[in-house]
Design an enzyme around this catalytic site. Structure first.
Site, PDB file in Angstrom:
ATOM      1  N   ASP A  51      12.181  47.697  26.701  1.00 41.36           N
ATOM      2  CA  ASP A  51      11.090  48.239  27.387  1.00 41.36           C
ATOM      3  C   ASP A  51       9.999  48.880  26.461  1.00 41.36           C
ATOM      4  O   ASP A  51       9.576  49.959  26.458  1.00 41.36           O
ATOM      5  CB  ASP A  51      11.587  49.375  28.238  1.00 41.36           C
ATOM      6  CG  ASP A  51      10.462  50.068  29.253  1.00 41.36           C
ATOM      7  OD1 ASP A  51       9.572  49.242  29.506  1.00 41.36           O
ATOM      8  OD2 ASP A  51      10.738  51.145  29.920  1.00 41.36           O
ATOM      9  N   LEU A 106       5.378  67.344  29.439  1.00 42.92           N
ATOM     10  CA  LEU A 106       4.880  66.378  28.606  1.00 42.92           C
ATOM     11  C   LEU A 106       4.457  65.079  29.122  1.00 42.92           C
ATOM     12  O   LEU A 106       3.606  64.373  28.924  1.00 42.92           O
ATOM     13  CB  LEU A 106       5.467  66.410  27.409  1.00 42.92           C
ATOM     14  CG  LEU A 106       5.789  67.573  26.249  1.00 42.92           C
ATOM     15  CD1 LEU A 106       6.684  67.132  25.214  1.00 42.92           C
ATOM     16  CD2 LEU A 106       4.198  67.906  25.874  1.00 42.92           C
ATOM     17  N   GLY A 107       5.555  64.842  30.141  1.00 35.74           N
ATOM     18  CA  GLY A 107       5.552  63.591  30.822  1.00 35.74           C
ATOM     19  C   GLY A 107       6.348  63.430  32.190  1.00 35.74           C
ATOM     20  O   GLY A 107       7.394  64.321  32.138  1.00 35.74           O
ATOM     21  N   LYS A 108       5.941  62.373  32.881  1.00 36.74           N
ATOM     22  CA  LYS A 108       7.002  62.138  34.097  1.00 36.74           C
ATOM     23  C   LYS A 108       7.210  60.854  34.257  1.00 36.74           C
ATOM     24  O   LYS A 108       6.679  59.864  33.925  1.00 36.74           O
ATOM     25  CB  LYS A 108       6.259  62.797  35.430  1.00 36.74           C
ATOM     26  CG  LYS A 108       5.731  64.212  35.227  1.00 36.74           C
ATOM     27  CD  LYS A 108       4.965  64.889  36.555  1.00 36.74           C
ATOM     28  CE  LYS A 108       4.261  66.170  36.292  1.00 36.74           C
ATOM     29  NZ  LYS A 108       3.595  66.604  37.361  1.00 36.74           N
TER      30      LYS A 108
END
EC number: 2.7.11.1
Length: 603
Positions: free
Chosen positions: A449, A322-324
């Site tokens: 963040d 899904l994400g890195k």
């Protein structure tokens, strides 16, 4: 006997024994056939066989999902019989989601001008000359992007009793324009629907174009080889992004700013280290009052082989990425045959975040970092914060965190694919974001963040804050005074100016600053500046503009005075003058924002 004449030569006279059609119905049928043949005789060009030429142009446009932008003012849909658009009276639909009789060919040509991730370098370069962010689509095109979610295969709102006029078979030229609308209790048109009473719905199931964009973004933040492949799709941006950004009169787009971070990270890490949302963030103790116990917390984490085997039974098998990022990889986990309330078997999806140990990180710091993130995220329970379920060790000894899965993707991908969001949609997401931030601050936690990439969306429009890797606990339950923060943390466009100039500062206004930049990114599709520093020309223009009578143009373009006043207060360069989350919600603008039903805060 067959009634053969000039107008109904193809219609034989029917006998009552074979057909039970009344004379009135038969007359209407012959009339339609007559007008159809007369239309054909008036033109030598035959229309495509899959298009009903008897449909009026406006209805035809709505039926095929061919949208053209008009005004952004909502209006009442006055044709309750139109099954291709909103089929019930008393429904509001923003006019920028309505069709205005565009031709089939012109709409197809317009859609062909939108960049496709799989196009060649030359075609991509030609599409990217007008803007640094070539993946920006018009607001109406964003509706077509999500049209796949309305097909019977993907729809969560399908009804077996649906009775609508069958849509023609889509051709290659209009396959991306066809909206397969079902007559449900809440008619759908694209990803956003506004009701007459002012409430609205989101339908954010990713479409093919958005999935391609999401895949490219994953590759951008992955290994150097994957980044090289992804860069080939956008050569104009990669050619010299720094020069492009400086020479552009407008602030950088979201995608251009993202590309700049990728290139800067390649320069900093030539070996291809993955990028991160946290830049130049010093090592710090998250739980300052509980440092001695943080090391012992790792003994409570699942480490035995038996428990690792139980993971598959509890959460299913991990599948696609899904994400890195610098933290590692997030994968989707699918558990099948889950018993539902109605007794049927279904599947449940989870997101599994694999932590990676940094090169310069000791084992002790690695354990402290992941346990601190898990302790913070798992202690927060709010509708607008991602639910963290578990922390365990995989077969390789890497720690993994199990979270709820959000099918709508992240806000960054949505904004890049849509170009920008209209005010009603952006306001809903913004209010949910502020609610989540207020809850975090009440719990003594600061995110540090916040950015669109760290804001996930469910398919029905619930925004959820994720990634607490840089978060801090600035106040424990038994403490009266807050702990000040220090260091530069986060992605540069969203970093507050005090982080660059002060050694210590209150972290709460830092989150508020980031929320203001995020709202402007949703509304304009651009970042206000590359960084809130004096050497950034866009930031200096902002400081100058906010003092002048005419104001700062990007914020003044919001039109609504109540909204502008709040954004100016959120982006006050002096931290102690900056408005807080509760004041935002209690402001005139904050009170008038209507969130979708699923986005209402539930603690």
């Amino acid at each position: 006997m067959t009634g053969m004449n000039d107008n109904n030569a193809a219609i034989p006279q029917q006998t009552p024994r074979k057909h039970a059609l009344s004379s009135k119905v038969m007359q209407l049928f012959r009339s339609g056939s007559r007008s159809s043949r007369q239309g054909k005789a008036s033109s030598n060009i035959q229309p495509p066989s899959n298009i009903n030429t008897n449909v009026p142009s406006a209805s035809k446009s709505a039926k095929f999902g061919l949208h053209t932008p008009t005004t952004a003012t909502p209006r009442v849909v006055s044709n309750p019989s139109n099954t291709a658009g909103v089929s019930k009276p008393g429904m509001y639909m923003p006019e920028y989601y309505q069709s205005a009789s565009p031709s089939h060919s012109s709409s197809s040509a317009s859609l062909n001008n939108h960049i496709d991730i799989n196009t060649s370098k030359s075609s991509s370069a030609a599409s990217l000359t007008s803007s640094v962010s070539a993946l920006s689509l018009s607001p109406t095109s964003a509706i077509n992007i999500s049209s796949k979610s309305l097909s019977p295969k993907f729809s969560h709102h399908s009804n077996s009793n649906t009775a609508i006029t069958p849509a023609p078979t889509p051709t290659a030229s209009n396959i991306n324009n066809v909206n397969k609308i079902t007559n449900t209790s809440a008619p759908i048109c694209g990803r956003f629907l506004v009701h007459k009473d002012g409430t609205h719905e989101h339908h954010l199931k990713n479409a093919k174009r958005q999935e391609k964009l999401s895949t490219m973004i994953k590759n951008m933040v992955g290994a150097s080889k994957l980044r090289g492949e992804a860069k080939s799709a956008v050569p104009d941006i990669i050619m010299d992004p720094k020069t492009t950004l400086k020479s552009n009169k407008n602030p950088p787009t979201l995608f251009a700013g993202f590309m700049k971070q990728v290139v800067d990270m390649d320069d900093k890490y030539p070996e291809g280290a993955p990028t991160s949302g946290a830049l130049n963030c010093p090592e710090r103790d998250i739980y300052r009052s509980d440092q001695k116990d943080s090391k012992n917390n790792t003994h409570n984490i699942t480490t035995t082989k038996k428990d690792r085997q139980c993971f598959a039974e509890k959460y299913g098998r991990c599948q696609e990425v899904l994400g890195k990022g610098a933290f590692g990889v997030v994968r989707i986990c699918q558990k099948k045959n889950v018993s539902s309330q109605d007794g049927n078997k279904s599947e449940k999806l989870y997101a599994v975040k694999e932590f990676k140990r940094r090169t310069s990180e000791s084992a002790e710091k690695y354990s402290k970092r992941l346990t601190s993130e898990f302790c913070i995220s798992s202690s927060l329970h709010h509708t607008n914060i991602v639910t963290t379920l578990d922390l365990f060790q995989d077969a390789k000894g890497e720690y993994c965190e199990v979270m709820e899965y959000c099918a709508g993707g992240d806000l960054f991908t949505l904004v890049v694919a849509a170009g920008k969001l209209e005010y009603m949609e952006a306001d809903c997401f913004f209010k949910q974001l502020i609610r989540g931030v207020v809850y975090m601050h009440e719990m003594g936690v600061c995110h540090r963040d916040l950015k669109p990439e760290n804001l996930l969306l469910t398919h029905d429009g619930v925004l959820k804050i994720t990634d607490f890797g840089n978060s801090e606990c600035f106040k424990m339950a038994w403490e009266k005074n807050i702990h000040l923060s220090g260091g530069v943390c986060g992605s540069s466009p969203y970093i507050a100016p005090e982080e660059y100039i002060k050694e210590e500062f209150d972290p709460r206004p830092v989150d508020i600053w980031a929320c203001g930049v995020i709202y402007m990114a949703m509304r304009t599709g651009r970042q206000l500046w590359s960084s809130a520093e004096k050497d950034d020309p866009f930031y200096m223009n902002y400081l100058k503009g906010r003092k002048e009578k005419g104001g700062y143009e990007p914020i003044e373009s919001l039109k609504r005075a109540r909204c502008r006043n709040v954004i100016y207060s959120m982006l006050d360069p002096v931290p102690y003058r900056r408005i807080n989350g509760k004041q935002i919600l209690n402001s005139e603008w904050g009170r008038e924002i209507k969130c979708c039903h699923n986005g209402r805060a539930l603690k």
